[in-house]
Every structure is written in C-alpha cells, then in structure tokens.
Design a protein around this motif. Structure first.
Motif, PDB file in Angstrom:
ATOM      1  N   GLU A  34       0.857  -1.191   0.000  1.00 42.62           N
ATOM      2  CA  GLU A  34       0.000   0.000   0.000  1.00 42.62           C
ATOM      3  C   GLU A  34       0.889   1.235   0.000  1.00 42.62           C
ATOM      4  O   GLU A  34       1.824   1.322   0.784  1.00 42.62           O
ATOM      5  CB  GLU A  34      -0.871  -0.021   1.257  1.00 42.62           C
ATOM      6  CG  GLU A  34      -1.760   1.166   1.423  1.00 42.62           C
ATOM      7  CD  GLU A  34      -2.585   1.081   2.699  1.00 42.62           C
ATOM      8  OE1 GLU A  34      -2.833   2.136   3.290  1.00 42.62           O
ATOM      9  OE2 GLU A  34      -2.958  -0.022   3.103  1.00 42.62           O
ATOM     10  N   PRO A  35       0.616   2.183  -0.886  1.00 43.22           N
ATOM     11  CA  PRO A  35       1.443   3.389  -0.891  1.00 43.22           C
ATOM     12  C   PRO A  35       1.317   4.153   0.426  1.00 43.22           C
ATOM     13  O   PRO A  35       0.222   4.362   0.927  1.00 43.22           O
ATOM     14  CB  PRO A  35       0.916   4.216  -2.055  1.00 43.22           C
ATOM     15  CG  PRO A  35      -0.222   3.473  -2.644  1.00 43.22           C
ATOM     16  CD  PRO A  35      -0.422   2.203  -1.897  1.00 43.22           C
ATOM     17  N   ILE A  36       2.461   4.539   0.960  1.00 39.03           N
ATOM     18  CA  ILE A  36       2.478   5.300   2.215  1.00 39.03           C
ATOM     19  C   ILE A  36       2.399   6.784   1.880  1.00 39.03           C
ATOM     20  O   ILE A  36       3.261   7.319   1.198  1.00 39.03           O
ATOM     21  CB  ILE A  36       3.760   5.014   3.018  1.00 39.03           C
ATOM     22  CG1 ILE A  36       3.823   3.547   3.408  1.00 39.03           C
ATOM     23  CG2 ILE A  36       3.844   5.907   4.255  1.00 39.03           C
ATOM     24  CD1 ILE A  36       5.135   3.126   4.035  1.00 39.03           C
ATOM     25  N   GLY A  37       1.366   7.438   2.356  1.00 38.05           N
ATOM     26  CA  GLY A  37       1.279   8.877   2.216  1.00 38.05           C
ATOM     27  C   GLY A  37       1.002   9.375   0.811  1.00 38.05           C
ATOM     28  O   GLY A  37       1.339  10.495   0.484  1.00 38.05           O
ATOM     29  N   ARG A  38       0.391   8.554  -0.022  1.00 34.57           N
ATOM     30  CA  ARG A  38       0.051   8.994  -1.377  1.00 34.57           C
ATOM     31  C   ARG A  38      -1.430   8.688  -1.642  1.00 34.57           C
ATOM     32  O   ARG A  38      -1.772   7.756  -2.362  1.00 34.57           O
ATOM     33  CB  ARG A  38       0.942   8.304  -2.402  1.00 34.57           C
ATOM     34  CG  ARG A  38       2.386   8.754  -2.276  1.00 34.57           C
ATOM     35  CD  ARG A  38       3.223   8.136  -3.322  1.00 34.57           C
ATOM     36  NE  ARG A  38       3.218   6.687  -3.139  1.00 34.57           N
ATOM     37  CZ  ARG A  38       4.278   5.926  -3.311  1.00 34.57           C
ATOM     38  NH1 ARG A  38       5.397   6.452  -3.686  1.00 34.57           N
ATOM     39  NH2 ARG A  38       4.219   4.642  -3.132  1.00 34.57           N
ATOM     40  N   PRO A  39      -2.302   9.477  -1.049  1.00 36.55           N
ATOM     41  CA  PRO A  39      -3.730   9.189  -1.190  1.00 36.55           C
ATOM     42  C   PRO A  39      -4.203   9.239  -2.634  1.00 36.55           C
ATOM     43  O   PRO A  39      -5.152   8.548  -2.996  1.00 36.55           O
ATOM     44  CB  PRO A  39      -4.406  10.240  -0.326  1.00 36.55           C
ATOM     45  CG  PRO A  39      -3.403  11.321  -0.149  1.00 36.55           C
ATOM     46  CD  PRO A  39      -2.058  10.660  -0.236  1.00 36.55           C
ATOM     47  N   TRP A  40      -3.558  10.052  -3.488  1.00 41.72           N
ATOM     48  CA  TRP A  40      -3.989  10.081  -4.887  1.00 41.72           C
ATOM     49  C   TRP A  40      -3.777   8.727  -5.552  1.00 41.72           C
ATOM     50  O   TRP A  40      -4.611   8.280  -6.340  1.00 41.72           O
ATOM     51  CB  TRP A  40      -3.234  11.159  -5.675  1.00 41.72           C
ATOM     52  CG  TRP A  40      -3.896  12.480  -5.608  1.00 41.72           C
ATOM     53  CD1 TRP A  40      -3.446  13.597  -4.965  1.00 41.72           C
ATOM     54  CD2 TRP A  40      -5.144  12.854  -6.198  1.00 41.72           C
ATOM     55  NE1 TRP A  40      -4.336  14.632  -5.114  1.00 41.72           N
ATOM     56  CE2 TRP A  40      -5.389  14.202  -5.872  1.00 41.72           C
ATOM     57  CE3 TRP A  40      -6.088  12.189  -6.961  1.00 41.72           C
ATOM     58  CZ2 TRP A  40      -6.522  14.885  -6.290  1.00 41.72           C
ATOM     59  CZ3 TRP A  40      -7.215  12.868  -7.370  1.00 41.72           C
ATOM     60  CH2 TRP A  40      -7.422  14.200  -7.040  1.00 41.72           C
ATOM     61  N   GLU A  41      -2.673   8.070  -5.254  1.00 46.58           N
ATOM     62  CA  GLU A  41      -2.423   6.759  -5.851  1.00 46.58           C
ATOM     63  C   GLU A  41      -3.429   5.736  -5.347  1.00 46.58           C
ATOM     64  O   GLU A  41      -3.905   4.897  -6.114  1.00 46.58           O
ATOM     65  CB  GLU A  41      -0.998   6.303  -5.567  1.00 46.58           C
ATOM     66  CG  GLU A  41       0.030   7.038  -6.388  1.00 46.58           C
ATOM     67  CD  GLU A  41       1.418   6.464  -6.236  1.00 46.58           C
ATOM     68  OE1 GLU A  41       1.557   5.272  -5.880  1.00 46.58           O
ATOM     69  OE2 GLU A  41       2.374   7.217  -6.460  1.00 46.58           O
ATOM     70  N   GLN A  42      -3.751   5.803  -4.071  1.00 48.09           N
ATOM     71  CA  GLN A  42      -4.733   4.868  -3.518  1.00 48.09           C
ATOM     72  C   GLN A  42      -6.096   5.085  -4.173  1.00 48.09           C
ATOM     73  O   GLN A  42      -6.763   4.134  -4.592  1.00 48.09           O
ATOM     74  CB  GLN A  42      -4.831   5.044  -2.011  1.00 48.09           C
ATOM     75  CG  GLN A  42      -3.562   4.675  -1.285  1.00 48.09           C
ATOM     76  CD  GLN A  42      -3.617   5.017   0.195  1.00 48.09           C
ATOM     77  OE1 GLN A  42      -4.659   5.361   0.737  1.00 48.09           O
ATOM     78  NE2 GLN A  42      -2.486   4.917   0.845  1.00 48.09           N
ATOM     79  N   THR A  43      -6.511   6.323  -4.267  1.00 51.92           N
ATOM     80  CA  THR A  43      -7.803   6.643  -4.866  1.00 51.92           C
ATOM     81  C   THR A  43      -7.821   6.292  -6.348  1.00 51.92           C
ATOM     82  O   THR A  43      -8.807   5.755  -6.864  1.00 51.92           O
ATOM     83  CB  THR A  43      -8.122   8.135  -4.667  1.00 51.92           C
ATOM     84  OG1 THR A  43      -8.090   8.417  -3.270  1.00 51.92           O
ATOM     85  CG2 THR A  43      -9.472   8.499  -5.238  1.00 51.92           C
ATOM     86  N   ALA A  44      -6.727   6.577  -7.051  1.00 48.14           N
ATOM     87  CA  ALA A  44      -6.658   6.288  -8.485  1.00 48.14           C
ATOM     88  C   ALA A  44      -6.719   4.795  -8.752  1.00 48.14           C
ATOM     89  O   ALA A  44      -7.373   4.351  -9.716  1.00 48.14           O
ATOM     90  CB  ALA A  44      -5.382   6.881  -9.068  1.00 48.14           C
TER      91      ALA A  44
END
Length: 93
Positions: A34-44
């Motif tokens: 899970e990407p740490i601190g990259r909410p855009w990547e999680q949402t994308a």
C-alpha cells in the motif's frame, strides 16, 4: 524519506536513524502492499479497478485518474498566451 516523514509525522533525523532493514521493509510495504502517504495513488487505483469492468477497449490505469500539475509558465509563454487573446483592432484580420 521526506514523503515518509510527511506521511508518518516522523522527523527526518528519526527516519535516518532507522536500521537499514527497517527502512527497506518500509520501502517494500510502500511499493508492494500500500502506498504510504500517497492518497492520490490509492484513490486512483480504486477508481481504475472500479471502472475497469464497464470500459470497452483499453482498461484504465491508475495514472489516468491522477491530476498532473504543469510547471509554471515562463514569461515568454505567458506573453504568447496573452497575444492569442488580443482582439484584432478595426482593419486587422
């Protein structure tokens, strides 16, 4: 390292003091779990997975849903854009 500090609230000194094995584990977690601190990547990623069954042709990629910031315009580029907006005076075409 800075992204890790921003995501966790840890100081740069603290992150730099972590054992290299711990730091490598954090990097592996960031890359493969899970990407740490990259909410855009999680949402994308979630958006791409959600819409994929409903799209014909090329499946969407997470990068399709991440906004890209353009670098600031140079003074010359600004002048060129403003010149496009200038209305022709009477008699010009």
């Amino acid at each position: 390292m800075i992204r890790l500090c921003l995501a966790t609230g840890w100081t740069l000194d603290y992150v730099e003091s972590l054992p290299i094995t711990t730091y490598r584990e954090l990097l592996a977690f960031d890359r493969y779990i899970e990407p740490i601190g990259r909410p855009w990547e999680q949402t994308a990623t979630l958006a791409a997975l959600t819409i994929a069954p409903h799209v014909k042709g090329r499946s969407p990629k997470p990068s399709d849903f991440i906004p890209v910031r353009k670098p600031p315009m140079t003074p010359e580029e600004i002048a060129a854009e403003l010149a496009k907006l200038r209305k022709p005076t009477h008699g010009e075409t």
